[in-house]
Design an enzyme around this catalytic site. Structure first.
Site, short mmCIF file in Angstrom:
data_model
loop_
_atom_site.label_atom_id
_atom_site.label_comp_id
_atom_site.label_asym_id
_atom_site.label_seq_id
_atom_site.Cartn_x
_atom_site.Cartn_y
_atom_site.Cartn_z
N CYS A 127 -138.58 72.77 -39.02
CA CYS A 127 -137.63 73.89 -38.92
C CYS A 127 -138.33 75.24 -38.83
O CYS A 127 -137.70 76.24 -38.47
CB CYS A 127 -136.68 73.88 -40.11
SG CYS A 127 -135.83 72.32 -40.29
N HIS A 140 -133.06 80.53 -42.10
CA HIS A 140 -132.88 79.20 -41.52
C HIS A 140 -131.52 78.66 -41.97
O HIS A 140 -131.14 78.78 -43.13
CB HIS A 140 -134.01 78.28 -41.98
CG HIS A 140 -133.81 76.86 -41.57
ND1 HIS A 140 -133.42 76.50 -40.30
CD2 HIS A 140 -133.95 75.71 -42.26
CE1 HIS A 140 -133.34 75.19 -40.23
NE2 HIS A 140 -133.63 74.68 -41.41
N ASN A 180 -127.54 72.27 -38.97
CA ASN A 180 -128.97 72.57 -39.08
C ASN A 180 -129.64 72.18 -37.76
O ASN A 180 -129.80 71.00 -37.47
CB ASN A 180 -129.56 71.78 -40.26
CG ASN A 180 -131.05 72.03 -40.44
OD1 ASN A 180 -131.70 72.64 -39.58
ND2 ASN A 180 -131.59 71.56 -41.54
O1 UT7 Z 1 -133.96 72.07 -42.66
C1 UT7 Z 1 -135.00 71.64 -43.46
C2 UT7 Z 1 -134.71 71.76 -44.86
N1 UT7 Z 1 -133.58 70.93 -45.23
C3 UT7 Z 1 -132.80 71.37 -46.19
O2 UT7 Z 1 -132.98 72.46 -46.64
C4 UT7 Z 1 -131.75 70.44 -46.75
C5 UT7 Z 1 -131.72 70.60 -48.25
N2 UT7 Z 1 -130.79 69.74 -48.93
C6 UT7 Z 1 -129.44 69.89 -48.88
O3 UT7 Z 1 -128.96 70.72 -48.16
C7 UT7 Z 1 -128.59 69.07 -49.82
O4 UT7 Z 1 -129.44 68.42 -50.75
C8 UT7 Z 1 -127.71 68.01 -49.09
C9 UT7 Z 1 -126.59 68.71 -48.36
C10 UT7 Z 1 -128.57 67.21 -48.14
C11 UT7 Z 1 -127.08 67.07 -50.12
O5 UT7 Z 1 -126.32 67.82 -51.08
P1 UT7 Z 1 -126.53 67.53 -52.64
O6 UT7 Z 1 -125.60 68.40 -53.35
O7 UT7 Z 1 -128.01 67.70 -52.93
O8 UT7 Z 1 -126.07 66.04 -52.76
P2 UT7 Z 1 -126.86 64.74 -53.27
O9 UT7 Z 1 -127.84 64.30 -52.24
O10 UT7 Z 1 -127.37 64.99 -54.67
O11 UT7 Z 1 -125.67 63.71 -53.32
C12 UT7 Z 1 -124.54 63.91 -54.19
C13 UT7 Z 1 -123.52 62.80 -53.92
C14 UT7 Z 1 -124.15 61.41 -53.89
O12 UT7 Z 1 -123.23 60.52 -54.49
P3 UT7 Z 1 -123.44 59.99 -56.01
O13 UT7 Z 1 -124.75 59.33 -56.00
O14 UT7 Z 1 -123.39 61.23 -56.84
O15 UT7 Z 1 -122.27 59.09 -56.20
C15 UT7 Z 1 -124.25 61.10 -52.43
O16 UT7 Z 1 -124.23 59.71 -52.17
O17 UT7 Z 1 -122.93 62.99 -52.62
C16 UT7 Z 1 -123.02 61.76 -51.89
N3 UT7 Z 1 -123.12 62.06 -50.46
C17 UT7 Z 1 -122.05 62.19 -49.67
N4 UT7 Z 1 -120.73 62.07 -49.89
C18 UT7 Z 1 -119.91 62.26 -48.84
C19 UT7 Z 1 -124.23 62.29 -49.74
N5 UT7 Z 1 -123.93 62.56 -48.46
C20 UT7 Z 1 -122.55 62.49 -48.39
C21 UT7 Z 1 -121.65 62.67 -47.34
N6 UT7 Z 1 -120.34 62.55 -47.61
N7 UT7 Z 1 -122.04 62.97 -46.09
#
Ligand code: UT7
Length: 322
Positions: free
Chosen positions: A113, A249, A279
């Protein structure tokens, strides 16, 4: 002293738009989760036969029109991308030939990125050294071709596009300061597992897809994007109160809001496109710059801070006067 200045911008977005509601039909997700956790509402996706260089060519044409130049004026091409058409020739070479730009240095940067910020920073150094007089810099990504469309953790995040700028010499800045960094200790938190010399047997299988430990990436991204902004301001001796615009970004609205808060900047001074583009990796910052300029918010003479963070991890920031 010669500085470099952006004199034209352009962007290209593929025709096909995929909304969160479309994604609800593909994986176990919903519009509310995607919007509240990421800020994304829709993203553009390339057609199966469309490539990164196709998008670069269109964005570059728009930037050249905006700058009032023709391809024969360009004497250097820099393309930042992690999803090039081919391993070689590099993306810049393909674009130079397709646009009819005369033979010149063609550089490709590959810092996920952060690729555009690296590319623009390198172009700035060539311009200051007097080695180029008109540089095309593009950030582009065909990232939806690298995603596992059955993995809800990643497929809802990304989109495709290209953003381009034309850089010319100037007696006054222009680009005031740049700051680049990287730390490979984080390589396993965000990566694509297949390359030209490693794990080739995975190519074309389900294992060939972006791997990301999202919440760990999130924590480092928030901290790093705050630091990288203050570092370039300190380098330039500029206070954050003087900033007119932050162009971060566009990975996640919550990361963008946290960065703005750390800089004490109201969200009215931040260009946000993540809702419309998702993104787009290397394309996110130059496309957001083009959006802000073309809709009349970013004006000539204003102070703009651009910054990015990506796989590696890599990071970078550029402070400039438009
Ligand atoms: O561009 C390069 C750099 N990249 C970034 O900066 C990305 C950085 N990371 C993020 O933006 C966030 O971490 C995400 C958007 C990817 C994820 O958000 P989060 O708040 O960190 O969620 P998480 O990964 O901790 O997941 C929370 C819950 C999980 O369920 P449980 O285990 O709590 O039951 C996931 O399985 O959300 C669930 N989950 C979803 N639910 C519905 C993950 N993806 C989805 C989805 N729809 N698409």
């Amino acid at each position: 002293m010669t500085y470099s200045k952006i004199v034209g911008t352009g962007r290209y977005l593929p025709e096909k738009i995929l909304t969160n509601f479309d994604l609800e039909k593909i994986v176990d997700t919903n519009d509310e989760w995607i919007r509240t956790r990421t800020g994304v509402e829709r993203r553009h996706c390339v057609a199966p036969d469309e490539t990164t260089s196709d998008m670069c060519v269109e964005a570059a044409k728009a930037a050249m029109d905006d700058a009032g130049i023709v391809p024969t004026d360009v004497d250097m091409v820099v393309i930042g991308t992690t999803s090039p058409d081919l391993i070689f020739p590099n993306a810049a070479t393909l674009v130079q030939h397709r646009l009819g730009i005369p033979a010149c240095p063609c550089i490709a940067t590959e810092e996920a990125c952060t690729s555009f910020i690296y590319g623009l920073s390198i172009a700035d150094k060539f311009m200051r050294a007097g080695e180029a007089k008109c540089i095309l810099v593009v950030g582009a990504e065909c990232i939806t071709k690298l995603v596992d469309w059955s993995d809800r953790n990643t497929c809802v995040l990304f989109g495709d596009g290209a953003g381009a700028v034309i850089l010319k010499p100037s007696d006054e800045p222009g680009i005031i300061a740049t700051h680049l960094g990287a730390d490979g200790q984080y390589k396993d938190l965000l990566y694509y597992p297949v390359g030209a010399s490693k794990d080739l047997h995975k190519a074309g299988t389900d294992e060939a897809a972006i791997m990301m430990t999202g919440n760990e990436v999130f924590k480092v991204a928030v901290k790093t994007l705050g630091n990288v902004a203050t570092e370039v301001l300190e380098k330039a001796g500029v206070s954050q109160d003087e900033l007119n615009w932050l162009i971060p970004h566009q990975a996640n609205i919550r990361i963008i809001q946290a960065t703005a808060k750390r800089l004490n900047l109201p969200m009215e001074k931040v260009i946000v496109t993540v809702q419309d583009h998702g993104n787009t990796s290397a394309a996110s910052v130059p496309m957001a710059l083009d959006v802000g300029i073309r809709d009349g918010r970013i004006k000539k003479g204003q102070l703009v801070l651009m910054e990015a963070f990506g796989g590696g991890f890599t990071w970078g920031s550029i402070l400039m006067r438009l």
